[in-house]
Design a protein around this motif. Structure first.
Motif, short mmCIF file in Angstrom:
data_model
loop_
_atom_site.label_atom_id
_atom_site.label_comp_id
_atom_site.label_asym_id
_atom_site.label_seq_id
_atom_site.Cartn_x
_atom_site.Cartn_y
_atom_site.Cartn_z
N TRP A 400 67.90 67.96 52.35
CA TRP A 400 68.78 69.02 51.84
C TRP A 400 69.17 69.97 52.97
CZ3 TRP A 400 65.54 66.96 48.08
CH2 TRP A 400 66.14 66.67 46.83
N ARG A 401 70.42 70.37 53.00
CA ARG A 401 70.90 71.30 54.01
C ARG A 401 71.37 72.62 53.41
NH1 ARG A 401 71.61 68.97 58.94
NH2 ARG A 401 71.37 66.71 59.00
N ILE A 402 71.50 72.64 52.09
CA ILE A 402 71.96 73.85 51.40
C ILE A 402 70.91 74.26 50.39
CG2 ILE A 402 73.75 74.85 49.94
CD1 ILE A 402 75.69 72.76 51.07
N ILE A 403 70.45 75.48 50.48
CA ILE A 403 69.50 76.02 49.51
C ILE A 403 70.04 77.32 48.95
CG2 ILE A 403 67.23 77.12 49.24
CD1 ILE A 403 66.00 75.03 50.93
N LYS A 404 69.99 77.45 47.63
CA LYS A 404 70.41 78.67 46.98
C LYS A 404 69.17 79.36 46.40
CE LYS A 404 74.21 78.98 44.53
NZ LYS A 404 75.21 78.84 43.43
N LEU A 405 69.08 80.66 46.63
CA LEU A 405 67.97 81.47 46.12
C LEU A 405 68.52 82.45 45.09
CD1 LEU A 405 66.21 82.34 49.52
CD2 LEU A 405 65.66 80.46 47.96
N TYR A 406 67.93 82.45 43.90
CA TYR A 406 68.33 83.38 42.85
C TYR A 406 67.43 84.60 42.85
CZ TYR A 406 71.54 80.07 40.59
OH TYR A 406 72.58 79.23 40.30
N PHE A 407 68.06 85.78 42.88
CA PHE A 407 67.34 87.05 42.82
C PHE A 407 67.95 87.93 41.74
CE2 PHE A 407 66.87 85.71 47.27
CZ PHE A 407 65.50 85.83 47.45
N MET A 408 67.18 88.94 41.33
CA MET A 408 67.68 89.97 40.43
C MET A 408 67.57 91.32 41.10
SD MET A 408 66.40 89.24 36.56
CE MET A 408 67.17 87.97 35.56
#
Length: 862
Positions: A400-408
């Motif tokens: 994987w080369r793209i990582i998305k991190l979800y924050f609030m």
């Protein structure tokens, strides 16, 4: 008042395939032979609504009944709404094209608070009074269901009833009650009385609300002795209810354009901000064998090339490693990819890594939710930072080369260091990829914390938009380096979401007024108009501080307290205390363990007899399941004749409603039909192999064609008649294989084999022709043929260019003042002209009128 049919206007709108039927697995019944007509409505565009698995499940369950016709409706885009209002047309169902006012039940899926004005728009366009109190005996019952039904009070005045909880069983009970009511000729009020006796059904008109002087709820008064509190409906075991194995396959590219398979419902992780974790408790897993069989059957029925495993926390599925391994074994030979939703940090262990090595690597999503371990303890999201970095490292190492991190942002007790930690953590994840010699892209996607009903944080205030803007600006400024991206949710949208999330019935007038001012598609950036909403809120005297920015006392009566999610309110308060240290401000936040793998948290949802957690953990000595699988479609028979070529050419029609398919939509329709019929086409090599299928050049949207050509490269020598029969049995009405022949390798391939395109416009089929002097048509054609030059302006991709069309339009003729025909070509610069542009210039018509003339493309090949 007369109304015209919605499909008459499709040439004038963008993406007309939002409004046509005949999709694979759609069901159209003879309405004169059913006892009940139901329309399932999704208050957003088709491509969003068709991706919702819940609506697909209910659609299949209801249409399994011979006496019920269940159809669908979606929110029209503004261009279609403009036409409907201008032409005095009604919004209709997709399948039969009947107005929404003509069904017995109109059921809305309530997924998001920012869709509320779309609901009112659909009611209005469908010919129904907006307020429930204004509907008559012949109007359908309007029923809502979904997560927003756990506090439906802001829209309660618009609905006759709501379904609270799981819908698979209750929709059938509602249908049976309505059929019986029809037989008894029961009044509208009697119908509601009967529905109120069904567990999980809420009739808002059977309750009265009294408010205190300070605006809070004083009392919720039930007006029926048998309808005092509405208990959430639960399916104890999802293995015992039908799963959707024949989902409707859209022509248009859906938001989730793949096969979605629910492997579990519910989550007991106990994240304190998460409403879904409360209202879908307990965990009910689908057995691995059942999942495998359902995936197999669904792929055979759809032709999808990708499967997504759906649940609130896929990584927590008890036998996820085994399931992934067995799925990959089955799907690899079918060239079907397996995609995973967001994975919980800590669930990506070595066994799971082995199982997902062959998964198509688009993007990898992790949801830490907060930047610091302290704040993650507050929200009961027990994730350690080093575990997150290790998970990111493992994902990068797998390719994987793209990582998305979800924050609030705006969580209770949030401090400046928590916001700064979002930046630091995002950069650490990027560094994990760079250490492996990669150039990764890491996106920090930040949403706003919205206190939701039935959660431990329902008492907490929401962050102000002013403070949100400050925090967004800080993160945006810090994440400007290469390989870092920042996405955020508009603070103004969060105001509306929070307002309607914890609002009461007094907000119905706000929604109504905003709708009348033109509010539509408030969840879309191009549709959201906060100035309109600010004016509306001011005119209605709505106090945002009261609804959004204050902390509620423990004993406050909430507008949704008569909706029983079964999880006890006292448990939610205790969880709030454990998070915030209420009563002991010096106390550290206390975490609550996951009751699926730890001790019971006493939330109140389980009775431990019928309702309880259902998981499929393997016994220590149990052998792995043998994977026998379901039968795929029968393989095609090898050709016994003299032909020995692996290339065949199909001549296919694209007529009727299918003329509105774009070239990409047409290609996907054909490729999925090939997959469903198990025609063994050859594939390219590489990580992402593609079928060796070549199409003739695109036919413009709205143009009929009786000669679309497609070349297939096959792995086997197959009899052409068998291929044609299989495809015609599965293709939608309007697409049909007329001819198939084997093509010698000496002939040119497509698209070079295309010899000529000719267009035939049938003037009698246009509403424009009624007001035209036919004697002038021939002179218009003669005048055009006599021209040496005609310069027009063309708009392409928001650019305007000038072009001489006379050299591009050839062989113009008119037959009987009814049929205009011509051929087209390109100039030396590669520029061409669209058929409706040529028709407009030849006949001196506006483009809008030329678009409404039925036109056929006749294509010939070498």
């Amino acid at each position: 008042m007369s109304y015209s049919y919605i499909k008459d206007h499709l040439p004038l709108v963008s993406r007309p395939t939002r409004y046509i039927n005949s999709e694979t697995n759609s069901v159209k019944k003879d309405l004169s032979r059913v006892d009940l007509k139901i329309a399932l409505a999704f208050p957003d565009t088709y491509e969003i609504g068709i991706s919702h698995i819940g609506l697909q499940i209910l659609y299949q369950i209801l249409n399994m009944r011979a006496d019920i016709a269940c159809e669908r409706a979606y929110a029209p885009w503004p261009d279609m709404e403009d036409i409907l209002r201008k032409k005095r047309s009604l919004l209709t169902t997709i399948e039969s094209g009947i107005p929404l006012q003509a069904v017995d039940i109109l059921g809305f899926s309530l997924q998001y608070e920012l869709s509320y004005t779309n609901i009112l728009n659909m009611l209005d366009l469908g010919g129904l009074p907006i307020y429930a109190r204004d509907r008559g005996e012949n109007d359908p019952l309007v029923i809502g269901g979904g997560p927003c039904a756990f506090n439906p009070e802001p829209i309660a005045d618009f609905f006759d009833a709501f379904v609270v909880g799981d819908g698979e069983e209750v929709v059938v009970e509602i249908a049976d009650a309505m059929i019986a009511a029809n037989d008894d000729r029961a009044s509208r009020r009697e119908r509601l009385e009967r529905l109120s006796r069904i567990e999980g059904v809420y009739i808002p008109s059977f309750f009265d609300i009294i408010y205190n002087d300070n605006g809070t709820v004083m009392e919720i008064i039930p007006l029926r002795s048998n309808h005092k509190k509405v208990r959430r409906r639960i399916i104890p075991d999802i293995n015992r209810v039908p799963a959707t194995v024949r989902p409707v396959v859209p022509f248009i590219g859906a938001v989730h354009d793949r096969l979605g398979m629910e492997i579990a419902r519910g989550c007991t992780r106990g994240c304190r901000f998460c409403q879904a974790g409360i209202i879908y408790r307990p965990v009910r897993e689908r057995s691995p064998d059942t999942v495998l069989d359902l995936v197999e059957e669904s792929l055979n029925n759809t032709g999808y090339d990708e499967v997504s495993l759906l649940s609130l926390s896929t990584g927590d599925y008890s036998r996820i490693e085994e399931l992934l391994t067995r799925l990959v074994e089955r799907l690899t030979d079918k060239r079907v990819a397996l995609s995973l939703p967001s994975m919980r940090v800590g669930t990506l262990n070595p066994g799971l890594i082995e199982g997902i090595k062959k998964v198509r690597k688009t993007g990898f999503t992790l949801a830490p939710e907060a930047g610091t371990e302290r704040l993650r303890k507050v929200i009961n999201k027990g994730i350690k930072e080093e575990d997150l970095i290790e998970t990111a490292h493992n994902a990068f190492s797998l390719g994987w080369r793209i990582i998305k991190l979800y924050f609030m942002i705006g969580l209770p007790t949030e401090r400046d260091e928590d916001v700064d930690a979002i930046v630091r953590l995002t950069k650490r994840v990027r560094e994990a990829g760079k250490k492996l010699g990669m150039r990764p892209t890491v996106t920090a996607s930040v949403s706003t914390f919205i206190p939701k009903p039935h959660t431990p944080f329902q008492w907490e205030p929401q962050i102000t938009p002013e403070l949100l803007h400050v925090k967004h600006a800080f993160i945006r400024r810090k994440l400007k380096d290469r390989g870092l991206e920042f996405k955020w949710h508009a603070p103004e949208m969060s105001i509306l979401e929070g307002l309607f999330s914890r609002g009461d019935r007094r907000l119905s007038s706000v929604i109504k007024r905003a709708f009348e001012k033109g509010a539509r598609f408030d969840a879309w950036g191009e549709g959201f108009n906060f100035d309109l909403w600010k004016d509306t809120l001011r005119e209605e005297g709505t106090d945002l501080d009261f609804y959004l920015f204050r902390r509620r006392p423990r004993d406050e009566i909430f507008p949704w307290d008569h909706i029983d999610a079964i999880v006890e309110k006292e448990f939610l308060w205790q969880e709030c205390e454990r998070a915030l240290g209420i009563g002991d401000k010096s106390a550290a936040p206390a975490e609550t363990p996951d009751c699926k793998v730890d001790s019971c948290s006493a939330c109140g949802v389980c009775d431990f007899k019928t309702v309880k957690n259902i998981a499929f953990y393997r016994d220590r000595n149990e052998e792995p399941c043998k994977d026998t699988g379901r039968a795929s479609p029968a393989p095609l028979q090898a050709d016994k004749g003299p032909y020995r070529t692996s290339r065949v050419r199909l001549c296919i029609t694209k007529i009727g409603d299918m003329r509105f398919l774009s070239h990409l939509e047409f290609k996907n329709t054909i490729l999925r039909a090939i997959s469903r019929t198990a025609i063994p086409v050859q594939y390219s090599e590489g990580f992402h192999p593609l079928p060796k299928v070549v199409f003739s050049p695109p036919t413009p949207v709205g143009l009929e064609s009786i000669a679309e050509y497609i070349d297939l490269r096959l792995d086997q020598h197959l009899h052409p008649h068998e291929i044609m029969t299989r495809l015609n049995d599965t293709l939608p009405e309007g697409i049909k294989v007329l001819e198939i022949k084997e093509v010698s390798s000496s002939l040119p391939p497509l698209p070079a084999a295309i010899k000529k395109n000719r267009y035939v416009a049938f003037l009698n089929g246009s509403p424009w022709i009624s007001g035209v002097d036919r004697s002038n048509l021939a002179s218009k054609v003669r005048d055009f043929n006599a021209k040496d030059s005609l310069i027009i302006e063309q708009e392409r991709k928001k650019r305007v260019r000038k072009i001489d069309i006379v050299p591009l339009v050839k062989e113009v003729s008119l037959a009987n003042s009814r049929v205009l025909s011509f051929s087209t070509t390109h100039n030396n610069g590669g520029y061409g002209i669209k058929h409706y542009e040529a028709t407009a210039e030849i006949l001196g018509l506006p483009i809008e009128e030329a678009l409404l003339i039925p036109t056929l493309k006749v294509q010939t090949v070498i």
